[in-house]
Write a protein that holds these residues in place. Structure first.
Motif, mmCIF file in Angstrom:
data_model
loop_
_atom_site.group_PDB
_atom_site.id
_atom_site.type_symbol
_atom_site.label_atom_id
_atom_site.label_comp_id
_atom_site.label_asym_id
_atom_site.label_seq_id
_atom_site.Cartn_x
_atom_site.Cartn_y
_atom_site.Cartn_z
ATOM 1 N N UNK A 1 0.858 -1.198 0.045
ATOM 2 C CA UNK A 1 -0.081 0.098 0.003
ATOM 3 C C UNK A 1 0.926 1.198 -0.034
ATOM 4 N N UNK A 2 1.971 1.335 0.992
ATOM 5 C CA UNK A 2 2.828 2.564 0.914
ATOM 6 C C UNK A 2 3.571 2.717 -0.717
ATOM 7 N N UNK A 3 3.903 1.638 -1.201
ATOM 8 C CA UNK A 3 4.644 1.659 -2.512
ATOM 9 C C UNK A 3 3.653 2.465 -3.682
ATOM 10 N N UNK A 4 2.255 1.879 -3.603
ATOM 11 C CA UNK A 4 1.121 2.429 -4.536
ATOM 12 C C UNK A 4 1.060 3.796 -4.092
ATOM 13 N N UNK B 1 3.613 10.856 -6.229
ATOM 14 C CA UNK B 1 4.474 11.439 -7.239
ATOM 15 C C UNK B 1 3.997 11.637 -8.613
ATOM 16 N N UNK B 2 2.895 10.881 -9.042
ATOM 17 C CA UNK B 2 2.414 11.085 -10.485
ATOM 18 C C UNK B 2 1.522 12.431 -10.261
ATOM 19 N N UNK B 3 0.604 12.612 -9.268
ATOM 20 C CA UNK B 3 -0.496 13.653 -9.095
ATOM 21 C C UNK B 3 -0.088 14.730 -8.254
ATOM 22 N N UNK B 4 1.412 15.238 -8.320
ATOM 23 C CA UNK B 4 1.905 16.223 -7.461
ATOM 24 C C UNK B 4 1.334 17.485 -7.773
ATOM 25 N N UNK B 5 1.106 17.820 -9.245
ATOM 26 C CA UNK B 5 0.404 18.940 -9.651
ATOM 27 C C UNK B 5 -0.995 19.303 -8.914
ATOM 28 N N UNK B 6 -1.721 18.112 -8.909
ATOM 29 C CA UNK B 6 -3.037 17.990 -8.532
ATOM 30 C C UNK B 6 -2.913 18.613 -6.854
ATOM 31 N N UNK B 7 -2.010 17.956 -6.034
ATOM 32 C CA UNK B 7 -2.055 18.280 -4.761
ATOM 33 C C UNK B 7 -1.684 19.704 -4.566
ATOM 34 N N UNK C 1 -3.263 5.586 -15.578
ATOM 35 C CA UNK C 1 -3.968 4.213 -15.319
ATOM 36 C C UNK C 1 -3.075 3.141 -14.629
ATOM 37 N N UNK C 2 -3.523 2.041 -14.245
ATOM 38 C CA UNK C 2 -2.937 0.870 -13.363
ATOM 39 C C UNK C 2 -1.514 0.463 -13.862
ATOM 40 N N UNK C 3 -1.395 0.360 -15.089
ATOM 41 C CA UNK C 3 -0.249 0.096 -16.047
ATOM 42 C C UNK C 3 1.057 0.868 -15.529
ATOM 43 N N UNK C 4 0.690 2.134 -15.606
ATOM 44 C CA UNK C 4 1.838 3.144 -15.587
ATOM 45 C C UNK C 4 2.417 2.819 -13.983
ATOM 46 N N UNK C 5 1.369 2.857 -12.970
ATOM 47 C CA UNK C 5 1.793 2.680 -11.676
ATOM 48 C C UNK C 5 2.480 1.323 -11.452
ATOM 49 N N UNK D 1 -2.930 -6.144 -11.658
ATOM 50 C CA UNK D 1 -3.892 -6.813 -10.652
ATOM 51 C C UNK D 1 -3.632 -6.399 -9.267
ATOM 52 N N UNK D 2 -2.223 -6.617 -8.875
ATOM 53 C CA UNK D 2 -1.983 -6.214 -7.512
ATOM 54 C C UNK D 2 -2.262 -4.622 -6.970
ATOM 55 N N UNK D 3 -1.900 -3.766 -8.171
ATOM 56 C CA UNK D 3 -2.328 -2.229 -8.025
ATOM 57 C C UNK D 3 -3.690 -2.207 -7.807
ATOM 58 N N UNK D 4 -4.407 -2.683 -8.525
ATOM 59 C CA UNK D 4 -5.940 -2.661 -8.623
ATOM 60 C C UNK D 4 -6.489 -3.325 -7.261
ATOM 61 N N UNK D 5 -5.928 -4.148 -6.828
ATOM 62 C CA UNK D 5 -6.458 -4.835 -5.341
ATOM 63 C C UNK D 5 -6.083 -3.833 -4.283
ATOM 64 N N UNK D 6 -4.863 -2.989 -4.328
ATOM 65 C CA UNK D 6 -4.548 -2.031 -3.417
ATOM 66 C C UNK D 6 -5.427 -0.781 -3.483
#
Length: 517
Positions: A370-373, A379-385, A396-400, A409-414
Motif C-alpha cells: 500500500x505504501x509503494x502504490x 509522485x504522479x499527481x503532485x500538480x493536483x495536490x 492508469x494502473x499500468x503506469x503505476x 492486478x496487484x495495484x487494482x486490489x490495493x
C-alpha cells in the motif's frame, strides 16, 4: 514411426495458487473493517496470536508507516502464573486490617452503592473488551453511545401513530397490511384492489383507511407516485391550491423547464411560477429515507499525505488502520516442551505457529505494498495536490504497476476501497486513475475528471443571455487545448445532472425577468 515407452527426467516451473497465497491476495484488497474482523477470527482460532493494545509502545518497528509485527516479550510466562503468590489465609492474618477487608469483601458497597469508592477491576487486561466490568466506568474506553436507545424505523414511527388515527380494530388490521407494503422511501408499492381482495373488504374501505394513513407523519408517506407525495406535503402545509395542484400534476413539463405551458395550465405569472418552483424544491421526495437504520461506516483514511517543509510530500500509513498482531512464542515454547513431538497436540502447535508467522508476514507485506502504490500516486499527481483538480493528470494502473515493478492486478486490489487523506480532501485511491483525453494542440493529454470540472465551471459562470450549448462548450475546450467530441460533452453533462442548454436558457431567463421586475 515406432512407439516405445521411455523415461525422461524433466524440470519445470509452475505457479500454484496455494490457500495461503489466495488469502494473502484477499488481505490486500480488504478494507480496514474487514481486515480487523478477519484478524479477530484468526485470534479466536489460533492460541499463539494476540492483538496488542493501541497504546502499546512495545510493538514499534523500524517505522511508524509500516505494520508492526513483533513477538511478545518474555515477561509473562504461562508456567509461572502461581509462582510467588501468597496464600489467601496469609493475606488475611499477617497483613493489615485494610488488606483483610479488601480480601474478604467486608465493605458496605451492596448497602450503600453510591457512597462506595472506585472498585478495582476483576480482570484489568479485559477492560478494553468489556466496558461493563467493574473498574472500567471511568477512562478513555467509556463510550456513551453504547447506552443510547436504538434508532426508530419508519414502521415504528407509523405504528405509534396508527392507534390515535384509527379506532376500529379492523381499520388497524388494514393499516398494518398497508404498512407492510411500504418501501424504504415511504411509497406504497402494493395494489389497493389486491389488498381489498386479500382482506375480503370493499375497495372503498381500504381507500378510506389509506386516506387516514396519508395524514400521518412524516408527511408524504403512503403516496403511490411522486406527484401524490408532493401533493400530500403541500396539503399538510396548506399550500395545495389549484395552481399548485396543476403544477404538481405536470412534473414532466417542469422537468423540461417548459415554463410557457406551465403558466397557461396554472394560470399564474412568471414570478409566481418561480415562487411555486422554489416551494417544491424545499419538499422531500423520499420522506421515508430519513428513518433508514442501515449502519453507516465512517471512512477511515489508510494513507495520510502532508506537505513537508522542503516542498515535498510526507506520506505515511494511518496508524489507526494498522493492526498490531503479536506471536506469543513464550506460550509456544512452554506448551511445546510438555508435549511429545509425535503427538497431535505438538502438530497442532506447529501448525498454529506457521499460520501466525504467515499472517504477520502477510500483514507486513500488505502495508508495504500500500505504501509503494500510494507513494507513486502522490509522485504522479503532485500538480493536483499543489494546484487542484484542474491539474489532475491522466493515470492508469499500468503506469503505476510498471513504476513499482508490480502487476496491474496487484495495484487494482490495493486501490479498491482504500482512501487517502490529502490537503485537498479525502479521496479514494481510484479517484486518481482517470481516462486520458487527447490534446487539441498535440501537447500533454488531459484527465477526464479535470475536463468535467471545466465543463461544470463554464456552465456555472455562463451568462443567462448567452447560454452555452454543447457545441459552444466543445469550441471553448478546444481553445483551451482539449480535443473532445460533442457527444462526450453531452455524456459528461448528463452524468453531472446538468440540464441541456434549452432547459437552462428557459430557467435562467425566467429568473432574470423575475429579478428585474
Amino acid at each position: 514411426m515406432a512407439l516405445a515407452a521411455s523415461l525422461f527426467l524433466r524440470q519445470s516451473q509452475s505457479l500454484v495458487m496455494t490457500p495461503q497465497l489466495m488469502q494473502s491476495i484477499q488481505l490486500l484488497q480488504m478494507t480496514h473493517f474487514e481486515l480487523n474482523q478477519f484478524i479477530e477470527q484468526e485470534v479466536e482460532k489460533n492460541p499463539l496470536l494476540e492483538i496488542a493494545p493501541a497504546d502499546d509502545g512495545g510493538g514499534g518497528g523500524p517505522s511508524d508507516h509500516i505494520l508492526v509485527n513483533d513477538d511478545r516479550g518474555p515477561a509473562e510466562s504461562m508456567g509461572n502464573e502461581d509462582a510467588g503468590q501468597p496464600d489467601l489465609y496469609d493475606n488475611a492474618t499477617m497483613g493489615s486490617a485494610g488488606d483483610a477487608s479488601e480480601t474478604f469483601d467486608g465493605g458496605l458497597d451492596n448497602v450503600f452503592p453510591d457512597d462506595a469508592g472506585p472498585r478495582a477491576a476483576d480482570a484489568p487486561e479485559l477492560i478494553g473488551q468489556w466496558k461493563s466490568m467493574p473498574g472500567s466506568e471511568a477512562g478513555e474506553g467509556y463510550d456513551l453511545d453504547d447506552f443510547v436507545a436504538a434508532r426508530k424505523t419508519l414502521r415504528d414511527i407509523l405504528n405509534e401513530q396508527i392507534p390515535f388515527a384509527l379506532a376500529s380494530p379492523v381499520d388497524r388490521l388494514i393499516a398494518q397490511h398497508l404498512v407492510d407494503q411500504l418501501d424504504d422511501a415511504g411509497y406504497l408499492q402494493g395494489n389497493i384492489a389486491e389488498t381489498a381482495l386479500k382482506l375480503a373488504k370493499p375497495v372503498a374501505e381500504v381507500e378510506r383507511v389509506l386516506a387516514s394513513l396519508q395524514q400521518l407523519e412524516p408527511h408524504g408517506v403512503f403516496a403511490r407516485s411522486l406527484s401524490e407525495c408532493l401533493a400530500l406535503q403541500l396539503k399538510a402545509l396548506d399550500r395545495l391550491d389549484p395552481a399548485m395542484a396543476a403544477l404538481v400534476g405536470n412534473l414532466e413539463l417542469l422537468a423540461r423547464r417548459d415554463f410557457a405551458t406551465l403558466k397557461k395550465l396554472c394560470g399564474v405569472g412568471e414570478e409566481d411560477l418561480l415562487d411555486m418552483l422554489a416551494e417544491i424544491r424545499k419538499l422531500d421526495p423520499k420522506p421515508g429515507t430519513r428513518y433508514e437504520t442501515g449502519a453507516s461506516e465512517a471512512v477511515v483514511p489508510d494513507i495520510i499525505v502532508r506537505a513537508a517543509p522542503d516542498g515535498s510530500w510526507h506520506i505515511e500509513l494511518n496508524a489507526d488502520t494498522l493492526p498490531r498482531v503479536l506471536v506469543n512464542r513464550d506460550y509456544y515454547a512452554n506448551v511445546s516442551s510438555r508435549t511429545r513431538r509425535d503427538s497431535e497436540d505438538h502438530g497442532f502447535l506447529n501448525e498454529c505457529l506457521q499460520t501466525a508467522n504467515w499472517l504477520t508476514r502477510s500483514l507486513d507485506q500488505r502495508a508495504r505494498t500500500i505504501m509503494k502504490v500510494a507513494t507513486e500516486i502522490v509522485r504522479q499527481q503532485d500538480a493536483f495536490l499543489m494546484h487542484g483538480v484542474d491539474h489532475l493528470r491522466p493515470l492508469n494502473l499500468k503506469t503505476v504497476a510498471d513504476a513499482i515493478k508490480m502487476h496491474e492486478s496487484t495495484v487494482s486490489r490495493v486501490t479498491s476501497n482504500k482512501y487517502m487523506l490529502t490537503p485537498r480532501g479525502l479521496f479514494e485511491l481510484k479517484y486518481f486513475f482517470t481516462v486520458s483525453i487527447g490534446s487539441a494542440e498535440g501537447g500533454d493529454s488531459h484527465s477526464a475528471e479535470s475536463v468535467r470540472h471545466r465543463i461544470r465551471a463554464m456552465i456555472t459562470q455562463e451568462d443567462p443571455a448567452a447560454v452555452l450549448s454543447d457545441d459552444d462548450i466543445v469550441d471553448a475546450l478546444r481553445k483551451g487545448g482539449v480535443d473532445l467530441a460533442r457527444r462526450t460533452v453531452a455524456k459528461y453533462r448528463e452524468a453531472m445532472n446538468i440540464p441541456s442548454s434549452v432547459q437552462r436558457r428557459r430557467e435562467k431567463r425566467a429568473l432574470a425577468r423575475a429579478t428585474a421586475s
